[in-house]
Each structure stands twice: as structure tokens, then as C-alpha cells.
Design an enzyme around this catalytic site. Sequence first.
Site, PDB file in Angstrom:
ATOM      1  CD  GLN A  82     -25.964  28.897  69.873  1.00  0.00           C
ATOM      2  OE1 GLN A  82     -26.992  29.487  70.187  1.00  0.00           O
ATOM      3  NE2 GLN A  82     -25.003  29.475  69.178  1.00  0.00           N
ATOM      4  CB  SER A  83     -27.982  27.858  77.308  1.00  0.00           C
ATOM      5  OG  SER A  83     -29.044  27.904  78.240  1.00  0.00           O
TER       6      SER A  83
END
Length: 340
Positions: A82-83
Site C-alpha cells: 500500500q505504498s
Amino acid sequence: MDLSRFPRRRYSAAPTPIDPAPRFSAALAATCPGGRGPEVWIKRDDMLGLFPGGNKTRKLEFLAGEALAQGADTLITCGAPQSNHCRITLAAAVREGLRCRFIIEERVPGSYSPTASGNNFMFRLLGVDAITVVPAGSDMLAAMQQEAAQVRAAGGRPYIIPGGGSNAVGGLGYVACAQELQQQFFDSGQRFDRVVVGSGSSGTHGGLLAGFLGNRIDIPILGIGVSRDPPDQEPLVHREAQAVADLLDVGLHIPREAVRSVGGYWRPKYSVPNPMMVEAVQMLARTEAILLDPVYTGKIMAGLIGLARAGELAPGERVLFLHTGGLPSLHAYEEVVLGG
Ligand SMILES: *Cc1c(COP(=O)(O)O)cnc(C)c1O
């Protein structure tokens, strides 16, 4: 400090606001000893460009600037599933007409799903060129170099951006933020006793610290670790701050004591929710209608709340909280942040 000799692209229209948070401060005070707590203000770096922007936007201004100056046609970077950093790097690539590839590290085994929501959804919507998933603990630099070799073999010109955009060039974005804050303090006549920032890959904390010391802004910066406790985090921030200062070439020595962080609030693990994070996300949403994210800013605000309740932020102290963004991952944790 003169930033004008570094290539820079602009992704935000204006300085981000410094908003008061009176209802949040009152709600917090009610839970502090004697019913008194700090006066909290928020630097809205969640309103930066490359919407929904965040601290990576400032770093990308200098990183993309350098990539373009070097004639690159492909950005390669890395991050967690989930960068925010990967998504904002991709957004910058789209805006510049560059291609973009990610190496995704599955820090929590089995956590990468190509059809996940949040940032992951945006990877696909914005049209990432390639995603390579590697297990936790992989050598990310080596993986990116391998990717770069493939790009070169196909006739492309790769530019590697380290995790979180945290190298000396990326850290310049937070020197620029320090200068923006200095001007805002001057224009508004406001004084703050402390700045609270998240401390992860360290470009934000380290860059801001180099900018404060180099511009002689005499306000202590307190980092809240999002993945490490102080013995591991502080040397990282110290190295980053010194690397930024060295790149600026102004003869600035970063004293080790200037690097201060607190740990604990990130546990049990990077990106894994805890009840303090849930309380912080709900509290700011319901008092100020400002949204935090579950991976970073929720835990960072949990740190501010915890320190206030422990009396480590003095009653009446004026605290500036740096909101570093992260909105999309809120959508990947909807049930969690509503707190069952
Ligand atoms: C990356 C990130 C951080 C941490 O910043 P670093 O520069 O990596 O230390 C904090 N908040 C958000 C929302 C982020 O995406």
C-alpha cells in the site's frame, strides 16, 4: 540555503496551510492530566499536489527534476503493497511522460493482492508499467538494479528512486518545506514550541532537520517512528540529515542530539493496525474533519496524543503536527478504522 541550483519540478500550486485544530485540542485536553493539553496546529502536507498528495510529493519534485535532467525515460522505485510513495512516484511519471516500474516488498507475507483497493487500485488506474513482488527482507536496491538492467537492455534509460524517496536529493524537498515554514512563521507572526513528524524511511524527518538547522529555525523536531524504535531509527535519520546537508555543501554538521524520536506507537508491526491508531483517526475525523491514514499519520498522531497524556507535551505548548498525507490507504482499512 540555496536550493535554486538543483533541478526541480513543481507539483503543488502554493504553500500548504497551517490550520488550527481547536476542537481536536480541546478533546485531547479533556483526556490529559488536569484537563489541560497542548495547542495543536496542523501543517497540511496532505494537501500537496499529485492528488491525493503527501510528503512524497515534495521529494518527487527534486527526484523527478534530477531524473529529467539526466535524460531518464523510466522511473523505478520500491515500497510496500500500500505504498503512497510508489503511487506518487507513478503520478509524477505520468505527469512527465515517463514510464514507471515498482518492486513491491511483501513485508507482511501474503499481503500483496493485485486487486486490492487503496493505493494498489491507483497503481493500476494510473497505468504502472510493471510490478515485481519480492519477499520481506529482500535486497531492494539489488532488485531495482536488476529491473534497471532490463530497462536498459530494452533500450530505455532508467532512474532509480530508493524506498520512500529518501536519499539526499529527495530530502531537499523537506529543506524546501523548512524554508516554506520559516516564511509562514514570519508572515503570520506565529511561534511554535515543537514540530511533530513521522519518521520512516527518514527523508522527511532528516530533510526537515537539515533545513531547520541550516536555516537556524530554533524549534525542536520530534519524530514518531512508524516502523522502528529510537535505537534503530535515529541513526538512520542522522545519516539522512547529514547527507542532505553535505549535498547542500554549506559546511553544516548535524549534531546527533538534534535527532529525537519516540517508538512504540508503530507496534505490533509496520502497517499493522493498533487501537491507538484507530482512536487517533476517529478523533481527528470527528473533531476537525481531517482524515489520517492507518499506516502512517494515524500512528504518528497516536504518538502525539500519547505524549500529551503522559505530560511530555506541556499544557499550553504550541505543537505543529506535520500531516504527511496517505489518504488512499484509508480505503483499504475501512472496517478497521471504524473500530468494530
Ligand atoms: C512515507 C510516509 C511517511 C514517512 O515519511 P519518511 O520520509 O519515509 O520517513 C509518513 N506519512 C506518510 C503518509 C507517508 O506516505
